[in-house]
Design an enzyme around this catalytic site. Structure first.
Site, PDB file in Angstrom:
ATOM      1  N   TYR A 176       0.837  -1.199   0.000  1.00 22.07           N
ATOM      2  CA  TYR A 176       0.000   0.000   0.000  1.00 22.07           C
ATOM      3  C   TYR A 176       0.866   1.240   0.000  1.00 22.07           C
ATOM      4  CZ  TYR A 176       0.996   0.397   5.033  1.00 22.07           C
ATOM      5  OH  TYR A 176       1.619   0.531   6.251  1.00 22.07           O
ATOM      6  N   CYS A 177       0.245   2.361  -0.403  1.00 21.46           N
ATOM      7  CA  CYS A 177       0.907   3.665  -0.382  1.00 21.46           C
ATOM      8  C   CYS A 177      -0.173   4.725  -0.194  1.00 21.46           C
ATOM      9  CB  CYS A 177       1.706   3.905  -1.666  1.00 21.46           C
ATOM     10  SG  CYS A 177       0.715   3.813  -3.165  1.00 21.46           S
ATOM     11  N   THR A 178       0.161   5.978  -0.353  1.00 23.45           N
ATOM     12  CA  THR A 178      -0.774   7.061  -0.034  1.00 23.45           C
ATOM     13  C   THR A 178      -2.004   7.053  -0.933  1.00 23.45           C
ATOM     14  OG1 THR A 178       1.114   8.409   0.656  1.00 23.45           O
ATOM     15  CG2 THR A 178      -0.992   9.545   0.340  1.00 23.45           C
ATOM     16  N   ILE A 205      -4.120   4.540   0.858  1.00 25.84           N
ATOM     17  CA  ILE A 205      -4.544   4.852   2.221  1.00 25.84           C
ATOM     18  C   ILE A 205      -5.686   5.864   2.225  1.00 25.84           C
ATOM     19  CG2 ILE A 205      -3.783   5.753   4.465  1.00 25.84           C
ATOM     20  CD1 ILE A 205      -0.880   5.033   3.462  1.00 25.84           C
TER      21      ILE A 205
END
Length: 317
Positions: A176-178, A205
């Site tokens: 996952y990332c922003t 996120i």
């Protein structure tokens, strides 16, 4: 109602990224009072923009009219103040900087996981959850049980992963990332390394915090964002962090109480790093910003490379 609509967007698709496209997109943005940063590369576009709702809608319509970008998706949030100082449209080699030639998210795609299904995936015993963001982002928040690569920039991720996988060769990988863009590149890279079961959080996120009720959430802390809001919480509400004008580190309430914190000059993360001349310059910039705020104006005297200038997710250089 907050005045400024913030739209985070990206898409991997062939794009004619040249000076003409750069100038045209910047003209459309400025003509609708939209500020922010957009990165253009042969592989697509990436960025965050903010402005009046009708202005942002006009810019998005222009971008979706580009060949291959009709299905460009974006994520929305709101801000009380304009979170960007100016409009920048930059030409880049990559819209998210990994530095591994041939990593093409349009050809090698992992399994997208909807936010409402993410909890079940990352709590499975045979799944390793990896945070693909940089160390300063992870420090203020991450998913429960996630592995922190402790990378300074995204270029370090490939070497880190090659070493990490030696200890978990058969694990399923969830990343996952922003906002999702770094995971697109990371997923393509990890699959090209021979791992088949690779998953990533659709929308990142930000979509998770917008979609999943806080009572059911496995997110701990706040999420760093690449504009002057600094961080957001569940429901994409404004977070409690500010930004150090010297080193760009996000600063929480405890950092601001530290004896090493001097507003506009240094924080606990960079104390002793800068010269007296640098600190004097930082202090003067802080003074000018405070004066501008008192006049109801925005101070835009900071140089583009200055530490107070917001960046874009995945743009590490």
């Amino acid at each position: 109602m907050p005045r400024f609509l913030v739209a985070a967007l990206y898409k991997f698709a062939p794009l004619q990224a040249d000076a003409a496209a750069q100038a045209q997109i910047k003209s459309v943005c400025e003509g609708h009072d939209v500020f922010g940063t957009l990165l253009l590369a042969d592989e697509g576009l990436n960025g965050t923009i903010a402005g009046p709702a009708d202005g942002v809608a006009a810019v998005l319509a222009h971008l979706r009219a580009l060949p291959g970008f009709a299905d460009l998706e974006h994520k929305e949030s709101w801000a009380e103040e304009q979170p960007f100082l100016r409009m920048k449209v930059r030409l880049k080699k990559e819209i998210v900087t990994m530095g591994v030639p041939g990593t093409d998210p349009t050809r090698i795609v992992g399994t997208y996981v909807e936010p409402e299904d993410w909890n079940d995936l990352i709590t499975a015993e045979d799944v390793v959850t990896i945070d693909t963001r940089n160390d300063y982002e992870v420090r203020i928040g991450q998913f429960e049980g996630a592995v922190d690569p402790e990378t300074v920039n995204f270029r370090e991720f490939p070497d880190w992963f090659r070493k990490f996988r030696q200890g978990r060769p058969n694990a399923r990988i969830a990343m996952y990332c922003t906002g999702g863009i770094r995971c697109e590149k990371a997923t393509a890279f990890v699959k090209s390394e021979g791992i088949e079961d690779v998953y990533h959080l659709k929308g990142g996120i930000l979509k998770y915090l917008e979609t999943v009720p806080e009572a059911d959430s496995l997110w701990r802390g706040e999420c760093f964002v690449f504009d002057r809001r600094v961080a957001v919480k569940h429901g994409l509400e404004l977070g409690s962090y500010t930004l150090c004008h010297a080193c760009r580190e996000p600063l929480g309430p405890e950092d601001l109480k530290s004896d090493l914190f001097i507003a506009g000059e240094q924080c606990p993360h960079c104390a002793g790093r800068y010269s007296a001349a640098d600190r004097s310059r930082f202090a003067e910039r802080e003074r000018q910003e405070q004066l501008a705020m008192a006049r109801g104006e925005r101070h835009i005297g900071a140089r583009p490379q200055d530490a107070s200038e917001p960046q874009v997710e995945g743009d590490d250089g």
